[in-house]
Write an enzyme that holds these catalytic residues in place. Structure first.
Site, mmCIF file in Angstrom:
data_model
loop_
_atom_site.group_PDB
_atom_site.id
_atom_site.type_symbol
_atom_site.label_atom_id
_atom_site.label_comp_id
_atom_site.label_asym_id
_atom_site.label_seq_id
_atom_site.Cartn_x
_atom_site.Cartn_y
_atom_site.Cartn_z
ATOM 1 N N CYS A 1 0.878 -1.173 0.101
ATOM 2 C CA CYS A 1 -0.138 -0.076 0.039
ATOM 3 C C CYS A 1 0.822 1.361 -0.081
ATOM 4 O O CYS A 1 0.493 2.393 -0.371
ATOM 5 C CB CYS A 1 -0.852 -0.005 1.188
ATOM 6 S SG CYS A 1 -2.192 -1.352 1.143
ATOM 7 N N HIS B 1 -3.263 7.609 1.883
ATOM 8 C CA HIS B 1 -3.721 6.042 1.318
ATOM 9 C C HIS B 1 -4.990 5.929 2.036
ATOM 10 O O HIS B 1 -5.526 6.107 2.989
ATOM 11 C CB HIS B 1 -2.705 5.196 2.040
ATOM 12 C CG HIS B 1 -3.019 3.652 1.601
ATOM 13 N ND1 HIS B 1 -3.429 3.492 0.451
ATOM 14 C CD2 HIS B 1 -3.115 2.683 2.613
ATOM 15 C CE1 HIS B 1 -3.875 2.022 0.750
ATOM 16 N NE2 HIS B 1 -3.714 1.728 1.671
ATOM 17 N N ASN C 1 -10.078 0.137 -0.667
ATOM 18 C CA ASN C 1 -8.649 -0.093 -0.649
ATOM 19 C C ASN C 1 -7.891 -0.423 -2.002
ATOM 20 O O ASN C 1 -8.130 -1.537 -2.005
ATOM 21 C CB ASN C 1 -8.124 -0.737 0.596
ATOM 22 C CG ASN C 1 -6.631 -0.533 1.007
ATOM 23 O OD1 ASN C 1 -5.913 -0.123 0.033
ATOM 24 N ND2 ASN C 1 -6.355 -1.020 2.081
HETATM 25 O O1 UT7 Z 1 -3.880 -0.779 3.342
HETATM 26 C C1 UT7 Z 1 -3.064 -1.420 4.214
HETATM 27 C C2 UT7 Z 1 -3.557 -1.130 5.391
HETATM 28 N N1 UT7 Z 1 -4.530 -1.665 5.973
HETATM 29 C C3 UT7 Z 1 -5.345 -1.165 6.964
HETATM 30 O O2 UT7 Z 1 -4.948 0.103 7.168
HETATM 31 C C4 UT7 Z 1 -6.639 -1.677 7.553
HETATM 32 C C5 UT7 Z 1 -6.518 -1.416 8.961
HETATM 33 N N2 UT7 Z 1 -7.422 -2.142 9.616
HETATM 34 C C6 UT7 Z 1 -8.744 -1.666 9.573
HETATM 35 O O3 UT7 Z 1 -9.092 -0.692 8.945
HETATM 36 C C7 UT7 Z 1 -9.602 -2.289 10.792
HETATM 37 O O4 UT7 Z 1 -8.910 -2.924 11.567
HETATM 38 C C8 UT7 Z 1 -10.763 -3.231 9.908
HETATM 39 C C9 UT7 Z 1 -11.802 -2.469 8.770
HETATM 40 C C10 UT7 Z 1 -9.974 -4.265 9.293
HETATM 41 C C11 UT7 Z 1 -11.660 -3.997 11.053
HETATM 42 O O5 UT7 Z 1 -12.225 -3.038 11.800
HETATM 43 P P1 UT7 Z 1 -12.194 -2.996 13.590
HETATM 44 O O6 UT7 Z 1 -12.851 -2.259 14.045
HETATM 45 O O7 UT7 Z 1 -10.547 -3.180 13.850
HETATM 46 O O8 UT7 Z 1 -12.792 -4.615 13.454
HETATM 47 P P2 UT7 Z 1 -12.407 -5.830 14.563
HETATM 48 O O9 UT7 Z 1 -11.449 -6.556 13.235
HETATM 49 O O10 UT7 Z 1 -12.116 -5.666 15.638
HETATM 50 O O11 UT7 Z 1 -13.665 -6.978 14.276
HETATM 51 C C12 UT7 Z 1 -14.748 -6.467 15.033
HETATM 52 C C13 UT7 Z 1 -15.916 -7.362 14.748
HETATM 53 C C14 UT7 Z 1 -15.470 -8.734 15.052
HETATM 54 O O12 UT7 Z 1 -16.515 -9.529 15.835
HETATM 55 P P3 UT7 Z 1 -16.348 -10.035 17.217
HETATM 56 O O13 UT7 Z 1 -14.990 -10.761 17.340
HETATM 57 O O14 UT7 Z 1 -16.278 -8.604 18.074
HETATM 58 O O15 UT7 Z 1 -17.622 -10.715 17.409
HETATM 59 C C15 UT7 Z 1 -15.168 -9.339 13.753
HETATM 60 O O16 UT7 Z 1 -15.333 -10.633 13.433
HETATM 61 O O17 UT7 Z 1 -16.370 -7.379 13.656
HETATM 62 C C16 UT7 Z 1 -16.154 -8.607 13.089
HETATM 63 N N3 UT7 Z 1 -16.116 -8.600 11.702
HETATM 64 C C17 UT7 Z 1 -17.235 -8.378 10.960
HETATM 65 N N4 UT7 Z 1 -18.407 -8.049 10.879
HETATM 66 C C18 UT7 Z 1 -19.178 -7.901 9.823
HETATM 67 C C19 UT7 Z 1 -15.031 -8.304 10.906
HETATM 68 N N5 UT7 Z 1 -15.292 -8.410 9.747
HETATM 69 C C20 UT7 Z 1 -16.626 -8.082 9.589
HETATM 70 C C21 UT7 Z 1 -17.211 -8.010 8.493
HETATM 71 N N6 UT7 Z 1 -18.760 -7.720 8.569
HETATM 72 N N7 UT7 Z 1 -16.672 -7.749 7.249
#
Ligand code: UT7
Length: 325
Positions: free
Chosen positions: A115, A252, A282
């Site tokens: 990225c 980004h 992204n």
């Molecule tokens: O480009 C390279 C750099 N990449 C990035 O900068 C990405 C950085 N990370 C992020 O943008 C965020 O961490 C994400 C968007 C990937 C995830 O958001 P988050 O607020 O960190 O969510 P999380 O991973 O903590 O997940 C929260 C909950 C989980 O459920 P539990 O364990 O709380 O029950 C996940 O299983 O959301 C669940 N979850 C989803 N639910 C519905 C994860 N993906 C999804 C989904 N739909 N697509």
């Protein structure tokens, strides 16, 4: 004292026609439009069709940038193409773009910093131009991430999209001050200890397969704002510029929350921030040039404007650049 600078003289982009909405994704995996929008800001992304390889997208973006510069392909003597999704393991996607553009001279190569690829490619081309070995460079970010996604993994497949963007840089003499047009600074960093937080679980040497993208999103998020703010502050220290001097902030496009938190931490006026993640998702190395092209198309960038770029991605890699447009 006179100083050679890499001045942006053209800008172009290309997006595949097919739009994949959050609602359509919710039919494939256990997710919802509400979750994706709230956690990322993404509403839709483009998906490359059959035959629309990274080099095809890149060539179209490059043609648009060359036309915008009022040049012809033969005027270009350097192509630096940032991608993590090359058409083939080798030869480089850049040489395929070179051939498609009908260029028979100069040099073309790919650059891999995921990225952060576009910032790395911009810094690399800038160094070539300032060294005097080349005159005009195409800097391209192009990706077909849809090809390396695990479409059963809701934690990653909702985040990424396909596209390409390109800038034409031309070596020109400046005064050596921050009032010069061109790339004023670039700062690049990496820390390979974070390999497994964002990687593809395949490759020619390790597995002899292409593999799929794997990410510990929360871990990446945790490092993102700190690393990005640090590398921007480094750009400010090196140039004596500050947040108030910035006319446009083109981060980004990974997650709206990361973009807003970074802007807040640096006291950058929200009105100066370019956000395209809503429509593109992204697109990795393509995200910054796509966002620049979007702002440019809307008339948000004028000659003389100070544009700040930043990115962070797999590796980890991260970087910033300041450009006087
Ligand atoms: O480009 C390279 C750099 N990449 C990035 O900068 C990405 C950085 N990370 C992020 O943008 C965020 O961490 C994400 C968007 C990937 C995830 O958001 P988050 O607020 O960190 O969510 P999380 O991973 O903590 O997940 C929260 C909950 C989980 O459920 P539990 O364990 O709380 O029950 C996940 O299983 O959301 C669940 N979850 C989803 N639910 C519905 C994860 N993906 C999804 C989904 N739909 N697509």
């Amino acid at each position: 004292m006179s100083m050679r600078r890499s001045v942006v003289v053209g800008c172009g982009h290309f997006l595949p026609e097919t739009i994949l909405t959050n609602a359509e994704l919710a039919k494939r995996v256990d997710t919802s439009d509400e979750w994706i929008v709230e956690r990322t800001g993404i509403r839709e992304r483009r998906i490359a069709g059959e035959g629309e390889t990274t080099s095809v997208l890149a060539t179209k973006a490059a043609q648009a940038a060359i036309a915008d510069a009022g040049l012809v392909p033969d005027d270009i003597d350097l192509i630096v193409l940032a991608t993590a999704t090359p058409d083939y393991t080798f030869p480089s996607t850049a040489t395929q773009v070179q051939a498609a553009l009908g260029i028979r001279h100069g040099a073309a190569f790919d650059l891999q910093a995921v990225c952060s690829g576009f910032v790395y490619a911009l810094a690399t081309a800038d160094n070539f131009l300032r060294a005097g070995s080349h005159k005009r460079a195409l800097v391209i970010g192009a990706e077909t991430f849809s090809r390396i996604l695990d479409w059963t993994d809701r934690t990653t497949c909702v985040l990424f999209g396909d596209g390409a963007g390109a800038l034409v840089l031309e070596a020109r003499e400046g005064e050596g001050t921050i009032a010069d047009r061109g790339v004023l600074s670039s700062h690049l960093r990496s820390d390979g200890r974070h390999f497994d937080k964002l990687y593809v679980d395949g490759g020619p040497s390790a597995t002899m397969t292409t593999g799929h993208l794997r990410m510990e999103g929360k871990e990446v998020f945790r490092h993102a704002v700190t690393n990005l703010a640090d590398i921007i502050e480094e750009a400010f220290r090196a140039t004596g510029l500050n947040a108030d001097d910035i006319d446009l902030f083109v981060p980004h496009q990974a997650n709206r929350r990361i973009i807003e938190a970074t802007a807040r931490k640096l006291n950058i006026d929200p009105g100066k921030v370019v956000v395209t993640v809503e429509k593109h998702g992204n697109t990795s190395a393509a995200s910054i040039p796509l966002a620049i092209a979007s702002a440019y198309g809307e008339g948000r960038i004028k000659q003389g404007d100070l544009v700040l770029l930043e990115a962070m991605g797999g590796g980890f890699t991260w970087g910033s650049a300041l450009i006087r447009w």
